[in-house]
Structures are given as structure tokens and as C-alpha cells.
Design a protein around this motif. Structure first.
Motif, short mmCIF file in Angstrom:
data_model
loop_
_atom_site.label_atom_id
_atom_site.label_comp_id
_atom_site.label_asym_id
_atom_site.label_seq_id
_atom_site.Cartn_x
_atom_site.Cartn_y
_atom_site.Cartn_z
N TYR A 407 28.49 3.11 24.13
CA TYR A 407 27.33 2.24 24.37
C TYR A 407 26.05 2.91 23.90
O TYR A 407 25.21 2.28 23.24
CB TYR A 407 27.25 1.92 25.86
CG TYR A 407 25.97 1.21 26.27
CD1 TYR A 407 25.80 -0.15 26.02
CD2 TYR A 407 24.94 1.90 26.90
CE1 TYR A 407 24.63 -0.80 26.39
CE2 TYR A 407 23.77 1.27 27.28
CZ TYR A 407 23.61 -0.08 27.02
OH TYR A 407 22.44 -0.72 27.38
N LEU A 408 25.89 4.19 24.22
CA LEU A 408 24.68 4.90 23.80
C LEU A 408 24.60 5.04 22.29
O LEU A 408 23.51 5.02 21.70
CB LEU A 408 24.64 6.27 24.46
CG LEU A 408 24.48 6.29 25.98
CD1 LEU A 408 24.63 7.70 26.52
CD2 LEU A 408 23.13 5.71 26.40
N ALA A 409 25.75 5.16 21.64
CA ALA A 409 25.76 5.34 20.18
C ALA A 409 25.40 4.05 19.45
O ALA A 409 24.84 4.10 18.35
CB ALA A 409 27.12 5.83 19.73
N GLY A 410 25.73 2.90 20.04
CA GLY A 410 25.41 1.66 19.37
C GLY A 410 25.91 0.45 20.14
O GLY A 410 27.10 0.35 20.40
N HIS A 411 24.99 -0.45 20.52
CA HIS A 411 25.36 -1.66 21.26
C HIS A 411 24.55 -2.85 20.76
O HIS A 411 23.56 -2.69 20.04
CB HIS A 411 25.12 -1.46 22.77
CG HIS A 411 23.75 -0.98 23.12
ND1 HIS A 411 23.46 0.36 23.28
CD2 HIS A 411 22.58 -1.64 23.31
CE1 HIS A 411 22.17 0.50 23.57
NE2 HIS A 411 21.61 -0.69 23.58
N LEU A 412 24.99 -4.04 21.11
CA LEU A 412 24.28 -5.24 20.71
C LEU A 412 22.84 -5.18 21.23
O LEU A 412 22.61 -4.68 22.34
CB LEU A 412 24.97 -6.50 21.26
CG LEU A 412 26.09 -7.10 20.41
CD1 LEU A 412 27.29 -6.16 20.35
CD2 LEU A 412 26.50 -8.46 20.97
N PRO A 413 21.89 -5.65 20.46
CA PRO A 413 20.49 -5.61 20.92
C PRO A 413 20.33 -6.28 22.29
O PRO A 413 20.77 -7.41 22.51
CB PRO A 413 19.74 -6.39 19.84
CG PRO A 413 20.57 -6.21 18.61
CD PRO A 413 21.99 -6.20 19.10
N GLY A 414 19.74 -5.52 23.21
CA GLY A 414 19.49 -6.05 24.54
C GLY A 414 20.66 -5.97 25.49
O GLY A 414 20.52 -6.32 26.68
N ALA A 415 21.81 -5.52 25.03
CA ALA A 415 22.99 -5.45 25.90
C ALA A 415 22.78 -4.42 27.00
O ALA A 415 22.18 -3.37 26.78
CB ALA A 415 24.23 -5.11 25.09
N VAL A 416 23.29 -4.72 28.19
CA VAL A 416 23.26 -3.77 29.29
C VAL A 416 24.64 -3.17 29.45
O VAL A 416 25.65 -3.75 29.03
CB VAL A 416 22.81 -4.44 30.60
CG1 VAL A 416 21.43 -5.08 30.43
CG2 VAL A 416 23.82 -5.48 31.08
N PHE A 417 24.70 -1.99 30.05
CA PHE A 417 25.97 -1.30 30.25
C PHE A 417 26.44 -1.50 31.69
O PHE A 417 25.65 -1.45 32.64
CB PHE A 417 25.81 0.20 30.00
CG PHE A 417 27.00 1.02 30.45
CD1 PHE A 417 28.09 1.19 29.63
CD2 PHE A 417 27.03 1.59 31.73
CE1 PHE A 417 29.19 1.93 30.04
CE2 PHE A 417 28.12 2.32 32.16
CZ PHE A 417 29.20 2.49 31.32
#
Length: 535
Positions: A407-417
Motif C-alpha cells: 500500500y505504501l509503495a503504490g495505491h489508487l489515488p485517495g485509497a485508504v488502508f
């Protein structure tokens, strides 16, 4: 039906018995490392349980014990889920790890699978595996001695960082390929990894195989190299080639000596098929120890890829049942299977055999996809439709269930974990009040989580078809960085390699290496250690 809870004392008795059982730790890795674990437990975090359990525990009637720390409620949930998936003898540990400790039994901290590193330290202690320091290695090179550095990690790890002049030969490939790299019996052979475990096991592997050279482990591996102020190589791809025919014969002769010393049994095709026919009564794990590309070029039906360097000493990544039949598959020479079997035998994990791809069955080709249990029908949204929706006034909330590092390396814009195991409990904490779209690297964990979240909220719940990989494949952007965490990330163990500050990195290395060295003393306090010696 889920069975009644098992007491700590009854579990202790079970661990010492000869029958099959699986002991599963259903917590996330960081919790396990910090709060401790039972030595013979196998990591099967609740959040990914359905993606691993068929491989780890293939026989549905295996006695399974699940445990957590004692206060999280995860074990009870895991027991219910396993029962839903068809496992008929599942019991949570009454009181969890806390009850185990209160009963006077050993709790191990510092890792999510302490048994692997502990075995490496056990090997060094019992067999007196010789080692050299970084300073001694450099002095030998400065004196002009013939020194060969063999890195016992696979090439993908080697490429991240390696010792100058090193060559990647992982796991049992050491015995198979060593003569392609070591030209003289007078050369000093130094085996390294990133720390200690694979350095020790790699060096002892060559010693057990009878290599005529002086073989030593590099104390502390690449971590010690950095601690001594030296610079590692990055991006190098130096790997030993496959052995030429004459060297295969030499390797076979060495493997025969290993088989004799450690009592490794070879089975033929009919015996293997009998084992498989008895799979409802005895668990059988059919694991191909060759590199993945060899496996995909042709493998025995029903076998799974478990390259030798991932199997020993990490057998628990592939075999969740203790005292089962473990059959290791190799090519006709059986070198790598024999060497890997010698280590699995010493770990004491089960009844070990080797067999060949020439066992009579018609071979299959290509990769084997892992079996995922419990997938339900869910509402899917394609990547393009989601992109359009995110640009609208009623944009859905994207919740990413990836490992936190991903998640930290790359996620959809605005996505929460959010971690899947905590998602339903955290439903009220999700931002906004509109629709929710779940994603995960390939969409599988998101599909598993969708029914759980839908039962905990009135908000519409959908899943990104194909997961984040499909989003990236469509050419849509991702963002990196901290983002927003709905619940704490407990899946990643922080260690020195994660640190960007050099001094903090070195301090992390010192802690880790000191922890590994101390594991021998920890084992002496544990009466469940299964390790075997062949002196």
C-alpha cells in the motif's frame, strides 16, 4: 462443527505425539514477533487464511489447533471459518498464547517464524560450522588467496544487494552447481546470505556433501559487511550456470553420501501413487525443489513448486501439518531433492522421501495457481468504470487490503488502508457514507472481504475486478506514501533493511544479529524442539 477449545497442557501433549496435527498462528506477523509465538506454530494470518490453508493443510480431517494472543478473538473466528471451509477437527487454544505462557511453556519473540532462524543457530552449535569475519575475509583476499564467495540467496535477492565478487547459488543448488564456480580444491569457499541462517546452512551443506575445500560461513552476512563500513554491490546478476555432465556425476556422488548419512529414502512412481491414494488418511505434500523455470517446463501432476532455498529451513511455508509425508521431487539425478531432504529431516518436520520426474507419470507444464477456498460471488467494478466514478460527485471510497508495504509503495489515488481481519470491526471508521470499493493486489483478498464488510455496513460494497494489478495494467496512476490508515498495520516486521538512515539501519542490524545468536539459549528452554542431529 468447531471443536471445543484445547487446553495448553493438552496442546503440549499433542506437540510431542507422533500423529499428524497442524498448529496455526492466525495473527499478523508484527503481532506474532512482538507478543511471541509457539515454536511449532505455522503463520496463517486470518486476513489471508483462505489463500494459504489448502496448501498448508490439504487434508480436511487433519487435527488443527488455531491460536492468537488470547485477547483478540481471532482464533475463534479462524476456527469458525475453517469449519465453514470443510475442516472437521478444528480447535482454538483456550486462552491463547497467554495461557501457554501461564502454563510454563516457552514463548519465542522476535519473528513470525522463529523456528527457521533457530534451526540455523542450532546447526552451527551442533555441527560447529566454521565461520570467518568480514575482516578475515578481506585479509585473505588482500593476501592474494584464492577466495570464492557463494551467496546462498536466490538471484532476485542477490540483485538487490550482494558482496563484491559474489555468485548466487541458493539452497541445494550449492551442491548441484558448486563445481562450475569453484575450480580448485585449494580455494577458500565463503558462503554468505543477508544475515546468518542461510550462511550457516549453506556452508554446512557443502561440508556435509564432502566438498574438498575449506568451507566457512561469513559471520553476519551482508549486514556485517555494512556494519564494518563497506559498500555492497547493487543490481549485479552473477549466478552459477547449470552443471556440465561431468559435474553432475560428481554432484550425484556427493548426494549419495548425503542420502546415506541422513537416511534419505527414494520412492518410485507406484509408491508415490499409493501415498496419494491414501491422502484421506495421511497427508502427503508433493514439492518440487527445482528452480521455478524447471518446474514449469515439466512437473509431476499434483506437485507444487517449492525451490530448495525456500524449503530449507523454511519448510513451514509449504507444510503446515507436522508428522506428514513430505515427498520432494527433482530431476533424474535427485541431487537437489536429496540435499533438501537432509535438512527437512534434521528439522524434524515430517516423514521425508525423494522421487524423480521420471517416476512414470506424464508431466504437466506451466505454473500451478494456488487454490483459494471460500470465494463468493461479489459485485465487481472494472478499472475504467472505477476511474470514471472516482471523478464524479459521488465518488466511492476505495479501501486497499494489500500488505501495508505494498500500500505504501503504490495505491489508487485517495485509497485508504485497512487490514482485512479488522475491516468489518472498523466499518464505522471508514470515511464518508457512500459506496465502498475494495481492492487488493490481485483482487482475491478483496473478494473474500466483501461479504464480511457488507454484513457490517449499509453502504454498497463492490470489488475492483482484478485488483490493483488491473488498475495498473490499464495505465491508471497510483500514488505512494503514508496515505490514510483506517486501522493499524500489523503485518510487517520492521527491521534494519527498511531504514533509510544509515545509523538506524546499523542499529537494526545489531539487534537482529544479536537476537539470532541468542536463539540457541532460547531453544534450551523449550521442550518441544523437534530438531534431529546426525553426528
Amino acid at each position: 462443527m468447531t471443536g471445543s477449545a484445547i487446553s495448553a497442557e493438552d496442546l503440549h501433549t499433542l506437540l510431542g505425539a507422533s500423529g499428524e496435527f497442524a498448529l496455526l498462528d492466525v495473527r499478523d506477523a508484527r503481532v506474532t514477533a512482538e507478543r511471541g509465538s509457539i515454536l511449532l506454530g505455522v503463520a496463517a494470518p486470518l486476513g489471508v487464511l483462505e489463500t494459504r490453508i489448502d496448501t498448508l493443510v490439504p487434508r480436511r480431517s487433519t487435527p488443527v489447533v488455531v491460536y492468537d494472543s488470547g485477547d483478540e478473538g481471532l482464533a475463534a473466528r479462524a476456527a469458525r471459518r475453517l469449519t465453514e471451509l470443510g475442516y472437521s477437527d478444528v480447535r482454538p487454544l483456550d486462552g491463547g498464547l497467554r495461557a501457554w505462557a501461564d502454563a510454563g511453556h516457552k514463548v519465542h519473540t522476535g519473528g513470525d517464524h522463529v523456528v527457521g532462524q533457530a534451526f540455523g543457530e542450532f546447526v552451527e552449535d551442533v555441527y560447529k560450522t566454521p565461520h570467518v569475519t568480514v575482516a578475515e575475509l578481506l585479509a585473505a583476499q588482500a593476501e592474494g588467496r584464492d577466495v570464492v564467495i557463494l551467496d546462498s540467496r536466490p538471484l532476485e535477492e542477490f540483485q538487490v544487494h550482494s558482496l563484491p565478487g559474489g555468485t548466487s547459488i541458493p539452497g541445494a543448488e550449492l551442491v548441484y552447481r558448486v563445481d562450475e564456480v569453484v575450480a580448485s580444491p585449494d580455494a577458500l569457499v565463503v558462503v554468505n546470505c543477508a544475515g546468518r541462517t542461510r550462511s550457516i546452512i549453506g556452508a554446512q551443506t557443502l561440508i556435509n556433501a564432502g566438498l574438498p575445500n575449506r568451507v566457512v560461513a561469513l559471520e553476519g552476512g551482508t549486514q556485517s559487511w555494512i556494519l564494518e563500513g563497506h559498500t555492497l554491490d547493487h543490481g549485479k546478476a552473477s549466478a552459477a550456470p547449470p552443471p556440465r555432465p561431468a559435474n553432475v556425476e560428481t554432484a550425484r556422488a556427493r548426494a549419495r553420501g548425503v542420502a546415506e548419512r541422513f537416511g534419505i529414502r527414494t520412492i518410485d512412481g507406484p509408491t508415490l501413487r499409493r501415498f496419494q491414494a491414501e491422502g484421506d488418511e495421511r497427508s502427503v505434500y508433493l514439492l518440487d525443489v527445482r528452480p521455478r523455470e524447471e518446474f514449469e517446463a515439466g512437473h509431476v501432476p499434483g506437485s507444487l513448486s517449492a525451490p530448495s532455498w525456500d524449503l530449507a529451513p523454511w519448510v513451514f511455508r509449504h507444510v503446515g501439518t507436522h508428522n506428514a509425508r513430505i515427498v520432494l521431487v527433482d530431476g533424474p539425478d535427485l541431487v537437489r531433492a536429496t540435499v533438501a531432504a537432509s535438512w527437512v529431516t534434521q528439522i524434524g518436520w515430517g516423514e521425508v522421501f525423494v522421487t524423480s520426474t521420471d517416476s512414470g507419470a506424464e508431466l504437466e507444464t506451466g505454473p500451478v495457481a494456488p487454490v483459494v477456498l471460500g470465494l463468493a460471488e461479489v459485485d465487481l467494478v472494472e478499472a475504467g468504470a472505477l476511474r470514471d466514478a472516482l471523478g464524479s460527485a459521488t465518488a466511492p471510497l476505495v479501501v486497499d487490503l494489500a500488505p501495508s508495504n505494498g500500500y505504501l509503495a503504490g495505491h489508487l489515488p485517495g485509497a485508504v488502508f485497512a487490514p482485512r481481519a479488522r475491516l468489518a470491526d472498523a466499518a464505522a471508521e471508514l470515511p464518508g457514507d457512500g459506496a465502498v470499493v475494495l481492492t487488493s493486489p490481485d483482487g482475491v483478498v478483496a473478494r473474500l472481504a466483501a461479504p464480511e464488510l457488507a454484513a457490517a455496513t449499509d453502504r454498497p460494497v463492490k470489488v475492483l475486478a482484478g485488483g490493483t494489478a488491473a488498475w495498473v495494467a490499464a495505465g491508471f496512476p497510483v500514488e505512494a506514501g503514508d496515505g490514510h490508515f483506517v486501522a493499524p498495520a500489523e503485518d510487517a516486521i520492521r527491521h534494519g533493511w527498511f531504514e533509510s538512515d544509515p545509523e538506524r539501519q546499523k542499529e537494526g542490524f545489531r539487534r537482529y544479529l544479536a537476537w539470532e545468536i541468542g536463539l540457541v539459549a532460547e531453544l534450551r528452554e523449550d521442550d518441544t524442539v523437534p530438531f534431529r542431529t546426525f553426528l
